[in-house]
Design a protein around this motif. Structure first.
Motif: not given
Length: 223
Positions: A139-140, A144-146, A162-163, A171-172
């Protein structure tokens, strides 16, 4: 509002009597782990306060500390049950619920001092699993996507991911986490369920009109 853990090098160990009483604009409060007691009438009549988290350092909540907080509908306790003074939560929202951590001592269910009481994450989704250290290390950041152009005081929902360091969604990662937001007046819920690296949260925009999300990776509950 964030209460500092120390002032001029002196540790803050008590929230004094009437310290924040009648602050109608107070929507959220962060109490540091240095505090061991919350004084009489400390947050009396803070009508906009809807949720409070009591750190595990707090051993005493004195009389009427949160009385008259008419919007207060959730109280989260991170440690064992403190000694509770008379009327500490008198006059709060009719649906006030007390939440406590797995393994905490001194709480009773289904009620504690007359208030509905339950464990954190008592209804956690069935697909939650133990998060490996390898996953946590990936996790880095939170992206915010929208988010629309919001005005101060406006409430809205945002989606986030979470990127990892390559900008890919982890995704896990499915878990309950503690989420705080810089630049907003209110966040709900502060304990958020992230499913497959994706989540949503409700915010109220602050005066600076920017949002920064901060995710506490430390687990609320080890399963």
């Amino acid at each position: 509002m964030v209460i500092p853990s120390s002032i001029n090098g002196v540790s803050v160990t008590k929230i004094g009597d009437y310290a924040f009483s009648h602050l109608q604009y107070l929507m959220n409060i962060t109490i540091p782990n240095s505090v061991t007691s919350i004084g009489d009438w400390a947050f009396y009549d803070c009508g906009s306060l809807s949720s409070v988290t009591i750190p595990n350092s707090v051993k005493y909540i004195y009389g009427y500390a949160f009385s008259g907080c008419s919007s207060l509908n959730s109280a989260y306790f991170e440690g064992d049950a403190p000694v509770l003074g008379a009327g500490a939560f008198e006059g709060t929202a009719s649906d006030l619920t007390v939440y406590f951590m797995e393994g905490a001592q001194g709480f009773t269910t289904p009620t504690w001092h007359g208030y509905p009481c339950q464990k954190y994450l008592v209804d956690r989704p069935s697909d939650i699993t133990v998060i490996s250290q390898e996953t946590l290390d990936k996790i880095d950041e939170i992206k915010i996507t929208t988010i629309d152009d919001q005005v101060a005081g406006q409430e809205f929902s945002i989606e986030f991911e979470v990127l990892d360091k390559n900008g890919q969604r982890v995704t896990e990662y499915s878990d309950f986490i503690n989420l705080t937001a810089d630049g907003c007046d209110h966040i709900s819920p502060s304990i958020v369920y992230i499913q497959n690296g994706y989540g949503t949260v409700n915010l109220r925009m602050g005066s600076h009109r920017y949002i920064g999300l901060i995710m506490e990776i430390s687990r609320l509950l080890m399963i």
